[in-house]
Design a protein around this motif. Structure first.
Motif, mmCIF file in Angstrom:
data_model
loop_
_atom_site.group_PDB
_atom_site.id
_atom_site.type_symbol
_atom_site.label_atom_id
_atom_site.label_comp_id
_atom_site.label_asym_id
_atom_site.label_seq_id
_atom_site.Cartn_x
_atom_site.Cartn_y
_atom_site.Cartn_z
ATOM 1 N N UNK A 156 -10.104 6.438 -6.759
ATOM 2 C CA UNK A 156 -9.662 7.037 -5.507
ATOM 3 C C UNK A 156 -9.415 5.952 -4.466
ATOM 4 N N UNK A 157 -8.304 6.062 -3.773
ATOM 5 C CA UNK A 157 -7.984 5.116 -2.706
ATOM 6 C C UNK A 157 -7.964 5.894 -1.394
ATOM 7 N N UNK A 158 -8.512 5.308 -0.385
ATOM 8 C CA UNK A 158 -8.568 5.946 0.920
ATOM 9 C C UNK A 158 -7.460 5.355 1.786
ATOM 10 N N UNK A 159 -6.276 5.989 1.746
ATOM 11 C CA UNK A 159 -5.141 5.505 2.511
ATOM 12 C C UNK A 159 -5.240 5.969 3.965
ATOM 13 N N UNK A 160 -4.812 5.129 4.889
ATOM 14 C CA UNK A 160 -4.760 5.569 6.283
ATOM 15 C C UNK A 160 -3.819 6.772 6.414
ATOM 16 N N UNK A 161 -4.079 7.602 7.387
ATOM 17 C CA UNK A 161 -3.300 8.829 7.572
ATOM 18 C C UNK A 161 -1.817 8.530 7.755
ATOM 19 N N UNK A 162 -1.478 7.484 8.475
ATOM 20 C CA UNK A 162 -0.062 7.152 8.697
ATOM 21 C C UNK A 162 0.618 6.767 7.384
ATOM 22 N N UNK A 193 0.825 -1.178 0.000
ATOM 23 C CA UNK A 193 0.000 0.000 0.000
ATOM 24 C C UNK A 193 0.880 1.257 0.000
ATOM 25 N N UNK A 194 1.909 1.242 0.837
ATOM 26 C CA UNK A 194 2.814 2.390 0.928
ATOM 27 C C UNK A 194 3.546 2.593 -0.386
ATOM 28 N N UNK A 195 4.060 1.518 -0.970
ATOM 29 C CA UNK A 195 4.793 1.625 -2.235
ATOM 30 C C UNK A 195 3.889 2.157 -3.349
ATOM 31 N N UNK A 196 2.669 1.694 -3.393
ATOM 32 C CA UNK A 196 1.731 2.160 -4.414
ATOM 33 C C UNK A 196 1.511 3.658 -4.299
ATOM 34 N N UNK A 197 1.346 4.137 -3.081
ATOM 35 C CA UNK A 197 1.097 5.564 -2.878
ATOM 36 C C UNK A 197 2.326 6.385 -3.244
ATOM 37 N N UNK A 198 3.534 5.897 -2.895
ATOM 38 C CA UNK A 198 4.761 6.617 -3.249
ATOM 39 C C UNK A 198 4.883 6.705 -4.771
ATOM 40 N N UNK A 199 4.599 5.606 -5.476
ATOM 41 C CA UNK A 199 4.652 5.604 -6.933
ATOM 42 C C UNK A 199 3.660 6.609 -7.521
ATOM 43 N N UNK A 200 2.462 6.679 -6.961
ATOM 44 C CA UNK A 200 1.464 7.645 -7.425
ATOM 45 C C UNK A 200 1.990 9.066 -7.262
ATOM 46 N N UNK A 201 2.584 9.350 -6.113
ATOM 47 C CA UNK A 201 3.095 10.690 -5.855
ATOM 48 C C UNK A 201 4.241 11.044 -6.798
ATOM 49 N N UNK A 202 5.124 10.089 -7.045
ATOM 50 C CA UNK A 202 6.271 10.352 -7.914
ATOM 51 C C UNK A 202 5.869 10.474 -9.374
ATOM 52 N N UNK A 203 4.826 9.777 -9.784
ATOM 53 C CA UNK A 203 4.402 9.828 -11.186
ATOM 54 C C UNK A 203 3.697 11.140 -11.512
ATOM 55 N N UNK A 204 3.118 11.776 -10.498
ATOM 56 C CA UNK A 204 2.430 13.039 -10.738
ATOM 57 C C UNK A 204 1.059 12.885 -11.358
ATOM 58 N N UNK A 205 0.574 11.662 -11.479
ATOM 59 C CA UNK A 205 -0.750 11.420 -12.042
ATOM 60 C C UNK A 205 -1.701 11.006 -10.940
ATOM 61 N N UNK A 206 -2.901 11.509 -11.041
ATOM 62 C CA UNK A 206 -3.922 11.119 -10.067
ATOM 63 C C UNK A 206 -4.340 9.685 -10.344
#
Length: 91
Positions: free
Chosen positions: A18-24, A1-14
């Motif tokens: 929508x995924x609801x990630x925990x705050x941590x 889950x963490x890796x997926x979110x980091x990849x999303x942030x680095x790619x710059x694409x939404x």
């Protein structure tokens, strides 16, 4: 889950859905992505391009191997959410 979110942030694409990630997870992903971007920026600044690094590319010869569009899909999903359309994603 963490890796997926980091990849999303680095790619710059939404993300398409929508995924609801925990705050941590979100906080840690933001922190890791920021660190990676700083490292990438500092590496690019320190590496001066040389004549051997430069390449010419004929734009007409380029092919899209895995094109990704999210505009139409995002609008479609938004419209379905507006009318409470229920669908099941197949995976």
């Amino acid at each position: 889950m963490l890796c997926s979110r980091v990849e999303e942030l680095l790619s710059g694409q939404a993300p398409l859905l929508e995924a609801d990630y925990p705050l941590t997870v979100e906080r840690e992903a933001q922190h890791i992505a920021a660190q990676l971007l700083v490292r990438q920026d500092s590496a690019e600044v320190s590496a001066e391009p040389t004549a051997s690094d430069m390449q010419s590319v004929d734009v007409e010869s380029l092919e899209m191997v895995r094109p990704r569009t999210v505009g139409v899909e995002s609008v479609g999903l938004w419209a379905m959410q507006q009318i409470d359309f229920i669908f099941h994603a197949q995976g």
